[in-house]
Motif scaffolding. Sequence first.
Motif, PDB file in Angstrom:
ATOM      1  N   SER A   1       0.849  -1.189   0.000  1.00 55.12           N
ATOM      2  CA  SER A   1       0.000   0.000   0.000  1.00 55.12           C
ATOM      3  C   SER A   1       0.884   1.239   0.000  1.00 55.12           C
ATOM      4  O   SER A   1       1.989   1.227   0.545  1.00 55.12           O
ATOM      5  N   THR A   2       0.392   2.282  -0.612  1.00 51.48           N
ATOM      6  CA  THR A   2       1.054   3.554  -0.416  1.00 51.48           C
ATOM      7  C   THR A   2       0.772   4.007   1.018  1.00 51.48           C
ATOM      8  O   THR A   2      -0.188   3.557   1.652  1.00 51.48           O
ATOM      9  N   SER A   3       1.621   4.868   1.531  1.00 55.78           N
ATOM     10  CA  SER A   3       1.464   5.371   2.886  1.00 55.78           C
ATOM     11  C   SER A   3       2.143   6.728   2.973  1.00 55.78           C
ATOM     12  O   SER A   3       2.731   7.205   1.988  1.00 55.78           O
ATOM     13  N   SER A   4       2.098   7.334   4.130  1.00 59.13           N
ATOM     14  CA  SER A   4       2.767   8.623   4.308  1.00 59.13           C
ATOM     15  C   SER A   4       4.274   8.491   4.178  1.00 59.13           C
ATOM     16  O   SER A   4       4.977   9.482   3.988  1.00 59.13           O
ATOM     17  N   LEU A   5       4.787   7.253   4.252  1.00 66.10           N
ATOM     18  CA  LEU A   5       6.224   7.005   4.151  1.00 66.10           C
ATOM     19  C   LEU A   5       6.643   6.468   2.791  1.00 66.10           C
ATOM     20  O   LEU A   5       7.831   6.237   2.559  1.00 66.10           O
ATOM     21  N   GLY A   6       5.677   6.239   1.900  1.00 66.71           N
ATOM     22  CA  GLY A   6       5.970   5.617   0.612  1.00 66.71           C
ATOM     23  C   GLY A   6       5.280   4.275   0.506  1.00 66.71           C
ATOM     24  O   GLY A   6       4.387   3.954   1.313  1.00 66.71           O
ATOM     25  N   VAL A   7       5.658   3.460  -0.457  1.00 68.62           N
ATOM     26  CA  VAL A   7       5.045   2.140  -0.623  1.00 68.62           C
ATOM     27  C   VAL A   7       5.606   1.185   0.423  1.00 68.62           C
ATOM     28  O   VAL A   7       6.819   1.084   0.604  1.00 68.62           O
ATOM     29  N   ARG A   8       4.711   0.485   1.117  1.00 70.28           N
ATOM     30  CA  ARG A   8       5.118  -0.443   2.167  1.00 70.28           C
ATOM     31  C   ARG A   8       4.350  -1.750   2.073  1.00 70.28           C
ATOM     32  O   ARG A   8       3.160  -1.780   1.739  1.00 70.28           O
ATOM     33  N   ALA A   9       5.064  -2.842   2.383  1.00 70.84           N
ATOM     34  CA  ALA A   9       4.415  -4.145   2.521  1.00 70.84           C
ATOM     35  C   ALA A   9       3.454  -4.087   3.701  1.00 70.84           C
ATOM     36  O   ALA A   9       3.737  -3.454   4.716  1.00 70.84           O
ATOM     37  N   PHE A  10       2.305  -4.762   3.553  1.00 71.19           N
ATOM     38  CA  PHE A  10       1.370  -4.816   4.671  1.00 71.19           C
ATOM     39  C   PHE A  10       0.937  -6.237   4.957  1.00 71.19           C
ATOM     40  O   PHE A  10       1.015  -7.123   4.113  1.00 71.19           O
ATOM     41  N   ARG A  11       0.466  -6.424   6.176  1.00 75.42           N
ATOM     42  CA  ARG A  11      -0.204  -7.661   6.580  1.00 75.42           C
ATOM     43  C   ARG A  11      -1.521  -7.248   7.219  1.00 75.42           C
ATOM     44  O   ARG A  11      -1.551  -6.548   8.232  1.00 75.42           O
ATOM     45  N   TRP A  12      -2.624  -7.665   6.603  1.00 76.53           N
ATOM     46  CA  TRP A  12      -3.961  -7.364   7.079  1.00 76.53           C
ATOM     47  C   TRP A  12      -4.482  -8.581   7.830  1.00 76.53           C
ATOM     48  O   TRP A  12      -4.466  -9.703   7.292  1.00 76.53           O
ATOM     49  N   VAL A  13      -4.930  -8.377   9.053  1.00 79.38           N
ATOM     50  CA  VAL A  13      -5.423  -9.474   9.889  1.00 79.38           C
ATOM     51  C   VAL A  13      -6.884  -9.217  10.244  1.00 79.38           C
ATOM     52  O   VAL A  13      -7.215  -8.169  10.813  1.00 79.38           O
TER      53      VAL A  13
END
Length: 571
Positions: free
Chosen positions: A343-355
């Motif tokens: 996902s894009t974020s305030s820090l740039g593109v980041r890997a995520f884990r949705w639980v």
Amino acid sequence: MSGSKQREFMGGRLVKRAKGPVGLVSVVAVTSVLGANGALAQAAGDCITPPPGGPADTEICNLGTLTGGTYSRANGVNADGSVVVGYSDTPTGSRAFRWVEGGTTGDAEMENLGTLTGGGYSFAYGVNTDGSVVVGEAGSASGTRAFRWVAGGTQMANLGTLDAGNYSVATGVNADGSVVVGSSTSSLGSRAFRWVAGGVSGDSGNLQMENLGALNGGAYSDAFGVNADGNVVVGSSGSSLGTRAFRWVAGGISGDSGNLQMENLGTLDGGSSSGALDVNADGSVVVGTSDSSLGVRAFRWAEGGSSGDSENPQMENLGTLDGGFSSAARGVNADGSVVVGYSTSSLGVRAFRWVEGGTAGDAGNPEMENLGTLTGGTYSYAHGVSADGSIVVGFSNSTAGERAFIWRGAMQDFDNLIASFPVLANDSAVAAAQQQRALGQTMGQGFLAGDGQIAMRLHGGFGHTAQNPTTVGERSTALGRSVSATVSAMPLPWACPPALPAPTLPTTALTCSPPRALPLGAATAPGALPAPACRPVPRWAGAAPRARSPAAGCWPMSTSPPDRQRCKAGA
């Protein structure tokens, strides 16, 4: 206790990595690799806990490259997280790899899988449950072909194409490795396929490879994921309404009128296109990407679900990380409760884990957790997840360049924790003896460890200790005295990768003819996710855009900015 590993204890927590009850011996053994100040005497592990910008009590590890390589990417992981597949460059071209934890058959733990006969490149995209079967695409004397690699067997086999095809790629494999899915050109255009070992229901020229067709009005389809038994396949297909995510069910009757086995999963509210990229073990949960009235979003489609969008209750919008405007889901765990992607974020593109039901995520999206990056990284992408959802693989840039990573979460394993209590008590005598030998110290009633070491307090005497390597409760000392112990594990100070100049990433425009409205396109600048675009051909680091796409259009693989994909029909 055999099977236990040092990283099972992080920040004083017993984590999910435990394979059965954990003995005290394995905890005490950690002190043998700690210096006087608790510094870890680590060679080239490149593991960091916590990851920069990531959650506490987790670690991210740089998997390195094949010999002579400058970058690597991980695309898939097996059920228990011990085998990772992907690709790395080498002096002779890009090669598929299979990384085996503790392995010794490859370049350290990373094995070069080679190519098909006559080929100069290969890329791995999927791996089966036990890690013994890997699938992907490779060059061959006849062109790019889907392959199936089997450990200890004939290894890399060419799966061929559909009738009249000249290109194929394998993107997913089922639990036992007997069913492979992907895409192939054919006399009808690009089509999703399902290859079954020993099958007889496929095309006349390739009986093992079955053409799955397309949705009503569609001129193409691509398969990306398959469930555990091989009977549910997911991907994307053209349709009279545009590109749509599909779920194909063997013997199904709820699909489109012209293809009863292939079901159109629709889009998020306000969307015009969608694509499915993975499916859980029983085939009831599908994840992927759809555009929507809010932009491109990761979705989770649950059979019979009711928590999704108003116009499509089965399809749930997973949102973005805080400050983000787009997201994509790439993998789902066995029971469908954990989804990974980026996902894009305030820090740039980041890997995520949705639980599902999670609370450890971002403030604005508690179910979606930012996994951070490797040291010095500015972006990360998650592509695969283990069966229990505790291990994630993908890639991140770093001070050493772009690297495949494995991320491990500190998930409490209460079953093993409870089962470990008798082991901890009965193993204390063994642990005390090993501690005495390892540190060369004579311990009395108490022992105070330095920062980062193990603190232990022993009550009672002990004599010569013998380890009985059998079951819980069958450990003893020569004197037969019972011993109790208290253990605390401090966070381990993992070493960081060496500081190297960050790579300069190229930026190229995306062109595709004819255009495909599928939100799996390449970004046009580092750190950005695209608007709906064509299905891209990956561009590997330092190489020209791949000129292997068929006349039917462009081929989807990675959707990450570093690819800088550029695709053109018939190129």
